[in-house]
Each structure stands twice: as C-alpha cells, then as structure tokens.
Design an enzyme around this catalytic site. Structure first.
Site, PDB file in Angstrom:
ATOM      1  N   HIS A  15       0.835  -1.205   0.000  1.00  0.00           N
ATOM      2  CA  HIS A  15       0.000   0.000   0.000  1.00  0.00           C
ATOM      3  C   HIS A  15       0.868   1.252   0.000  1.00  0.00           C
ATOM      4  O   HIS A  15       1.211   1.789   1.052  1.00  0.00           O
ATOM      5  CB  HIS A  15      -0.921  -0.015   1.235  1.00  0.00           C
ATOM      6  CG  HIS A  15      -1.901   1.121   1.249  1.00  0.00           C
ATOM      7  ND1 HIS A  15      -2.912   1.204   2.172  1.00  0.00           N
ATOM      8  CD2 HIS A  15      -2.040   2.221   0.464  1.00  0.00           C
ATOM      9  CE1 HIS A  15      -3.621   2.294   1.953  1.00  0.00           C
ATOM     10  NE2 HIS A  15      -3.102   2.932   0.927  1.00  0.00           N
ATOM     11  N   ASP A  66       1.015   2.921   3.648  1.00  0.00           N
ATOM     12  CA  ASP A  66       0.208   3.990   3.057  1.00  0.00           C
ATOM     13  C   ASP A  66       1.072   5.222   2.805  1.00  0.00           C
ATOM     14  O   ASP A  66       0.643   6.356   3.019  1.00  0.00           O
ATOM     15  CB  ASP A  66      -1.001   4.333   3.945  1.00  0.00           C
ATOM     16  CG  ASP A  66      -2.010   5.210   3.207  1.00  0.00           C
ATOM     17  OD1 ASP A  66      -1.818   5.476   2.009  1.00  0.00           O
ATOM     18  OD2 ASP A  66      -2.996   5.622   3.846  1.00  0.00           O
TER      19      ASP A  66
END
Lengths: 423, 325, 191
Positions: free
Chosen positions: A60, A305
């Site tokens: 991610h 992220d």
C-alpha cells in the site's frame, strides 16, 4: 556469480527459518542457507551481527506517477522503499490519469523496470477514473499486470456498486482492497473525532465511519466470495469486526500502518499537518486494540500507506491541507522499536507481516528466501539507533510525523535480484 | 508571551496580566483625549479573512489609541482572493515591516500557522471554531466588573485580592447554544475555568462537540440544569443554517428548549448577568425582552465594547513589548 | 567618581527634607491655593501624600493629590513591558499649578514622560518638579524646582529609595548592585 551474505541471523517466516548462517545467492537467485562461514563465493559480504530477511513488501503505497511527480515519482518512491528495506511495493491507482487502463498499468511497470530501486506492482482502480460508478475493465487490467484492485482515496459509497465490483473481482480471482469510510459521517472532517479535535476546533472523523464501511464490505465479501483486503485499519472496533469475520471464514485480510499504533491524535497538536491522515491517527485505546490485532494475527499485514505531498501543500491551514504521510523509510524501524523491542510482537511475526503475508494477499512473488526464489533480500542492523529526519529522506516530500523520533533498527542494504541496490 | 493564539495555551498568570493591564487601559478610555504615545511609530496589521466589523474596529481603535498605525488588509481587495497562500501573505506583511499581525480566519489553527511563518507577534482574532481569545478575556473582565468589583463602571482599584485579583471561584457560568461551532465557547471555557469559575455547557447534542466533557466544563442536558444557580449566562448565537444542515428540527423547537427568556432565567440567581457575543437573533436563542434588558436583567453590550478595546490595547501593549532592535 | 555606596539618607534626614520641600512649595506658590501634587508611581505617590499632609498642617488647606503611572509614556522599549498601573488624577488639571513628585531624578526621561502624560489629561497653568534625591547625569534640559538632597553617583550605581508606606522603612541607599525588589509587588506583575 555467487554472492554470500556471511555469518548473519537469517530470518525467513515463509519457511520458518530463524538461524545463524550464510545466505548463498547464485545468479540472482537464492541458492540456500548454510552454516556460518562455510560458504565461498565471488563476493562474500560479512554480515556479522546483522539480520537478513526476505526483502520487505509494502502492498500500500502512493508513488504519484503519473501525474503528481512533484510529490513523488517511481524513482524517488522506490529509492525511499529501498532505503527502508523494501524490495517490492504495490502502488495505488489514484494517479492522474488513474490506473484504470492497461496503458497506465504498462507505463508504470515499464518505468519501474527502467528506474526502480524496488519492484513495483500496480493496483488497478475499481471504477473508471475512480468516480465510483462504472467498473473498470478489470480483466484487462489484470492481464496487463495489475496485482489487485482498489478504491483507495475514493471509497465506494454505493453498496450496489461495491457488490458488483466484488462479484466481478471474485470471478477474476482479484483481491479487492477497500478504503473503508462512510463519507456521510466524515464530510468536512480533518482529524480523529475526540477530545483533541474538540480542543483544536477541528471537525472530527468518527471511528464509526470506518467501522460501518468495514462491516458493510465484510458482509458483501461474505455474499460474493470476493477476497477482501481492508486497507489501513485505524479503528480498534474494526479489528474486532475483522476478527469475527475471520472466525466466520469470510475471505478477508487486514492491514494497518505504524502511525496507527505508534502515534495518537495528539500528534496533530499545534496543527501539525504532517500528522493529518485519512483514516486519521486515533487514540491510545485504538493503539492498544490494533497491537492486540497484530499480535493475535487478526491484522495480517503491516503496510505504510506512504502518501507524499509537497511541502507547500502541507504548509497550509489544517483543514485545507491534504491527507497523507510518508512511511517507507521509517516503517521497519518504527515497528521494530514500538512492537518488538517492548516485547509485544516477536520479530518473525513482524517480518512475516512485512513480507510474505502481503505477497500472498495480492499474489505477487517474493517474500521468501526459499531455494530458487529471486534474491530480493533485506539486511538490517538491529542494534543501530538513529533519528528520523524528514529533511534527510529519499522521498521528494517531507511529510512524516516521525520527524525527530529516535528509533532502533536500520536498513543496511537491499538486494534486488541478487544485486545491491544503491540508495 | 510571544503571540496570543489561544487561551488553552495561555497560562493563568498571563491571563491575569492581560486583565490587570486592561484595567489600566479602561481608565485611559474614559479620558477626553484617548491617546497615549506608547506604540508610536509601530504598525499593527489586521488581516481579516472573515468579515467582522466589531472585532476589527476594536483592534484598530486599540492600536490607534496607543498611537500605532493600524492597517486593515481586507481579503476581498487583496491578493488573498487570488489564491495567495497564508505563508506568502505573512512573509509579505513581515517585509512591509508590520510589528504585530491580528488575524481572523475561517480555518481553525490559521493563527498558529501564521505564527510559524513570521517572527512578528500574532494575535488570534478568531480562527474557525477553535478560539477567540480576546473575546474570552473581555468577557472575563466584564464578569469580574459585575460580580467582583460590583460596579458597572470600573473605578475600582485592582488590589481586591492582591494575590488573585481576578479570582472568579465563587461563580457559575452557563454557556448555552451551538457549542460545536463556537470559538467563543471554547475560549471562555478555558479562560473562566482558569480563573476558578465553574463553567457549564448546555445545548442540543447535535451541537455539542465530541467528548466535550473532557474540557474543563460540566455538560448539561437541559436548560434548567444549566441555569440553576447560575451567576452568568452566556448565550451563543445560533447560525440559522444549522437547521438547514440537519442539526436541528426547527428554530421553533430550539427556541422552546434552549432559548433564554425571563421564564428560564428564573432558574438562575436573581442577579444573573446575561451576555451575548452578538449579533443576536432575537426570539431564537434569546428573547427580545432579555436582549433589550427589559425587567431588570442587566445587559452588558456597551460595557463589552469598551472592555474589548481595553483588552486589545493590553494585548498589543504586552506583545509589542520588545525593542525590536 | 561616584559616591561611596551605603546609606545616604536616613529617616530623620528624609523627614527634614520633605518638610523643607513642603515649605519651599508654599513659599514659591504663595500658599496652597490652586495647587495639586501629583506623585509619579510608585514611590512618588506616598511622598506627594506626605507633602500634602504637611501643607495641610501649615496652611489649613489640603492640596489636591493624584498619582500618575507613566508606563505607557516611556520612550524606551524594555524587553518586557512594565506593568501598567493606574493613573488617578480625580480632578481637572486645567489652570492648576501642578507639582510633580518623584523620589529620584536621574536622566530626566521619567519626568519628561510624566509631563507628556499630564498634558494628555489637561492643560495645567504650571508644572514644577519636586524630588527627594538628585543623582545627576541629566540627559534632558530638565531641572527640579525642589530637591531634598544632591548626591553624586556614577552611572553604574543604583539608588534604592525606601519608603515606610511601601518598604517598611525610610532610607536611601547607594548600591553597587541592583536592589532586591521589595514592598508589595504590583499584583499580577508576573512572567
């Protein structure tokens, strides 16, 4: 060409290996693990006192190319990845144009092969231009090389659209990675709803907005049989929903990121936009429940992220600044420092969640030191203490909330196909 | 004190210091010649991203009474409307040799952001729903004049209790209305509680910020429990768009449950002081009779205006202290 | 060369000096009519009160008294602003003969600020200056009309004037180091 990483602690959760020895690499592939100081090679690198693991995998990240190269590009993003011990990353589709066509998938793969310091696996968009209505040509995206499908940054609000997306992905065997947010509950929100937001006068993003979307997506996964992966779990309640879903054998996995257990929403104090995230960094209680989920295996994966934004975008009024923080260069050290050193998580568990677990979810190679595997390897010095400095990062951007934090565990180098990556 | 950004980050001693100084300035405001040379040759820039005649005028008068030059940057006429960032605007103002910047902005934290970009003192004149520190200070001064000094015109020497001259420990202040969106409610909660007062917050749940009970306030679920025994009632303005955005069923019901009227004031102490940061919606959050002071309820509007100038003079005086050399 | 450090005026000396100044004021102004004594905060104020007591005893008329805080009129900008005290001049200055009262005159800047402050309150007929101690080193063309005592000091020295009303004793010392603050501090004159 025979390379030996000699006299290291070799840890490979994919094979349950944790021993001292020499890792032998031949022609870019793993040849095996042998007793310490027993191997010869064209090049022998002394790794005494160091930890050798499969190259870390982050499923991610936002590499921002194409379209937002002023924030990050494939070269700078993968350089940051390599500096953090990663040899493979999966990049999210919210680029410009978004990864909703085979052309963009191929462009990213080609560009990464040219300039990448780590392997890059594009994640395709679920809907065209990430608009949330018409499905992308997911079969084509898969054929072009997309490893999974996601609605990250533009969560699907319409349950019908989500159901159809899951049905389509299920048939193609694609994992759907969802950003779980009921936006009716988060409109205008800037940080976690709670005491700090109230004191700072900022509109809140309630935990329940995540929990409701997670519950909906889990139930739709049960209905459709689609492999569901919950992105960036920030809410302690969500951990509980995920735990129950797994007990019901729903095909769902979950990830979190270091800021969701190592920081609380007080990191936003002083209107620090470098701690502005969506989902937001929450409370000590969420930290605790997320760590509990990591320890009992409910949360399968640690991702980052990694979401770069240019300094001028973050140097703004808090409610006007974009969401997102960096992660690649600090993820391993912060995780090791906050989970393994205090004895909450075993090192093999941490490495599993940062390597093979992610590879399995999106079905990509890597994450193993098995004989014959491509030699993507990471080497760490677990004794090294260092201070994270935003200004010294390889990323083009500087938006890390860990700036100034002293951590333990430093990447020494990574091997990509048996070759040392220059960062 | 380098900047005045919020009351939460202002310690009790500093609150006392501002109030103490403001009492001195109140005397100047009663003179025929309302001018002292203290800040001669210095400039105060008011940078207002939201329109506010009262607060801006109050700061400008405060600056002018102290002989500073006050310049207003009206957003609509400036490059701000062309999308200039706050950082660039601040750098420009600093280059124009501003000695103090007073900022009002619709975003919470804008004053903190401004303070990061300039070495000049920054005064927060209201940021989003965060804080409005000078309003809280002037409210505290007004309450002190009514409830401690006892005289509406302030002619009282400060040395009431030399150790704690602005102690409000004997008072209960009820703040009623749209607390979620109110910067005045937040600043007052910190300011009055630091001065020792008991602060109550009361309003519909839909207009209450999350975990409000974690602030130094007692949250009340109905008007009666909020007003019972209250010495001061602070009525917040209700933005009528709250109804449109679904936070309230109707203004009528709001008024019935939360409107401050002579009837509801019977729960409070007989000498209750009613305050409103203005402008008022008569018949919504406050009845016309209470607003107009009918029936002996004391209105503080004019006094608040005077105290506003005095408090802002005090802030300018204390923040623009250094020689700048 | 400055004076020796130590006591330069004891309580008796101070009493005599103030008494003499009271008589000089009456003599120069031909009585107490239309006279007002304005003490400069803080230590000028009690001296002005003492002068008013003495004048009342001699003349049977008590001159008007007031106190002047000049924090807002100082022309230097110290790193930390002095606390703002209260100016209390509860009468119209216009047409009055004002005697400004201060404990020590040094550069003359305080007096200058006080004169400016007085003019913001009205238009006096005349302004005179009474000080307990003149330590020299004037930087402005200002000369006191009434002086308790002239003392030669060097610029590096400090004058510590102590009054019973504030400090618990009447005495003036010359010090090599700044004096410890004494008396009741201004409330809230904190950080």
């Amino acid at each position: 060409m025979r390379l030996v990483l000699a006299n290291a602690r070799i840890l490979d959760p994919s094979q349950n290996i944790d021993r001292f020895g020499d890792l032998v690499i031949e022609d870019g592939k793993i040849a095996g693990v042998v007793a310490a100081h027993s191997a010869d090679g064209d090049e022998v690198r002394d790794c005494s006192g160091l930890l050798v693991t499969p190259g870390l995998i982050d499923i991610h990240v936002h590499l921002r190319e194409p379209g937002f190269e002023y924030k990050e590009d494939i070269e700078s993003g993968t350089r940051a990845a390599a500096a953090g011990g990663f040899t493979a990353v999966c990049c999210m589709p919210n680029t410009s144009p978004s990864i909703d066509s085979t052309a963009v998938v191929r462009q990213i793969i080609e560009r990464a092969a040219e300039v990448g310091c780590a392997r890059v696996y594009p994640i395709g968009a679920l809907t065209r231009n990430m608009q949330g209505d018409q499905l992308c040509e997911i079969a084509d995206l898969k054929a072009a090389g997309a490893c999974a499908i996601s609605d990250d940054a533009f969560p699907i609000q319409n349950a019908e659209t989500m159901r159809r997306g899951m049905e389509y992905c299920a048939q193609l065997g694609m994992t759907l990675m969802t950003h779980n947010e009921d936006q009716a509950l988060t409109r205008g929100g800037a940080m976690n709803e709670g005491r700090t937001a109230t004191m700072m006068g900022l509109p809140g993003i309630p935990r329940v907005a995540e929990d409701i979307a997670v519950a909906r997506n889990v139930l739709l996964s049960e209905l459709t049989g689609c492999r569901l992966h919950l992105l960036h779990i920030s809410s302690g309640r969500t951990v509980d929903i995920l735990r129950k879903a797994k007990m019901r054998r729903i095909p769902v996995t979950g990830e979190t990121a270091p800021h969701y257990w190592a920081l609380t929403d007080s990191a936003c104090e002083g209107y620090n936009t470098n701690a502005k995230m969506n989902p937001p960094i929450r409370t000590a209680e969420d930290n605790r429940l997320i760590i509990e989920g990591l320890v009992d295996g409910t949360i399968d994966i640690i991702a980052t992220d990694h979401a770069p934004h240019a300094p001028y975008e973050k140097e703004r009024e808090f409610d006007q600044a974009p969401f997102g923080i960096l992660g690649l260069e600090t993820s391993f050290a912060v995780s090791y420092t906050t989970l393994v050193l205090p004895g909450k998580l075993e090192l093999p568990d941490l490495i599993r969640k940062m390597t093979i677990a992610g590879a399995q979810v999106v079905g990509i190679p890597g994450g193993t030191l098995a004989e014959g595997a491509v030699a993507d390897v990471a080497v760490f010095d677990l004794a090294a203490q260092w201070t994270a400095r935003a200004a010294e990062g390889r990323s083009k951007s500087r938006n890390t909330p860990f700036d100034g934090m002293t951590v333990t565990g430093k990447t020494c180098f990574t091997l990509l196909g048996g070759r040392v990556v220059e960062v | 004190m380098r900047d005045l950004l919020s009351i939460r980050e202002t310690d009790t001693d500093q609150i006392h210091q501002v109030l103490q100084t403001a009492v001195g300035f109140n005397e100047i405001l009663k003179r025929p010649v309302k001018k002292v040379p203290t800040l001669r040759g210095r400039s105060v820039i008011t940078l207002f991203y939201e329109s506010s005649t009262r607060t801006r005028t109050s700061f400008e008068l405060a600056a002018k009474y102290m002989s500073a030059d006050a310049v207003n940057i009206a957003v609509a006429q400036s490059s701000v409307s062309k999308g200039e960032s706050l950082k660039d605007t601040l750098k420009t103002l600093e280059a124009l040799t501003a000695d103090c910047i007073v900022i009002r902005h619709p975003s919470s934290g804008a004053a903190h952001l401004a303070a990061q970009f300039t070495s000049v003192p920054v005064i927060n004149a209201g940021d989003g729903r965060h804080e409005h520190p000078t309003q809280a200070l002037l409210d505290a001064l007004t309450i002190w004049q009514h409830k401690v000094v006892g005289a509406e015109d302030d002619t009282y020497p400060v040395a009431l209790r030399p150790d704690k001259p602005f102690d409000l420990a004997h008072l209960t202040v009820a703040i009623v209305g749209d607390l979620a969106h109110s910067r005045v409610a937040r600043s007052n909660a910190w300011c009055l509680s630091r001065l020792g007062a008991t602060v109550r917050w009361a309003g519909p749940r839909t207009l209450l910020p999350a975990e409000a009970h974690q602030l130094p306030v007692t949250v009340c679920d109905d008007l009666e429990s909020a007003l019972t025994g209250a010495d001061v009632v602070m009525v917040l303005r209700l933005q009528t768009e709250r109804q449109e955005s679904g936070l309230l069923p109707s203004l009528r019901e709001y008024s019935r449950l939360w409107g401050v009227t002579h009837t509801s004031l019977r729960w409070a102490k007989p000498d209750v002081l009613v305050m409103h940061p203005g402008p008022m919606n008569r018949g919504v959050e406050i009845s016309a009779e209470v607003a107009d002071g009918v029936g002996g309820v004391r209105s503080t509007v004019e006094q608040q205006v005077t105290n506003g100038v005095a408090v802002r003079m005090a802030c300018l005086y204390l923040l623009m202290g250094g020689s700048g050399e | 060369m400055g004076a020796e450090t130590g006591l330069v005026m004891d309580a008796d000396e101070m009493r005599r000096a103030i008494t003499r100044i009271a008589h000089e004021i009456l003599e120069k102004n031909k009585g107490a009519q239309n006279l007002a004594l304005v003490g400069i905060m803080r230590r000028g104020a009690p001296i002005a009160d003492r002068l008013a007591d003495l004048i009342e005893r001699v003349e049977g008329i008590r001159p008007l008294t007031g106190r002047l805080d000049i924090a807002l009129y100082r022309d230097d900008y110290p790193e930390r602003r002095p606390p703002v005290g209260r100016t209390e001049v509860p009468f119209d200055l216009s047409g009055k003969r004002i005697v400004l009262v201060d404990e020590v005159i040094y550069t003359g800047r305080t007096t200058n600020a006080a004169i400016t402050a007085l003019f913001d309150l009205g238009r006096p007929a005349a302004i005179q200056l009474a000080v307990l101690l003149d330590r020299g080193h004037r930087e402005l063309p200002i000369r006191p009309d009434y002086v308790g005592k002239n003392v030669a000091t060097s610029r590096g020295q400090y004058v510590d004037c102590r009054l019973a009303e504030i400090d618990g004793e009447d005495a003036v010392y010359i010090l090599a180091e700044p004096p410890e603050p004494s008396g009741q501090e201004q409330p809230c004159a904190t950080s």
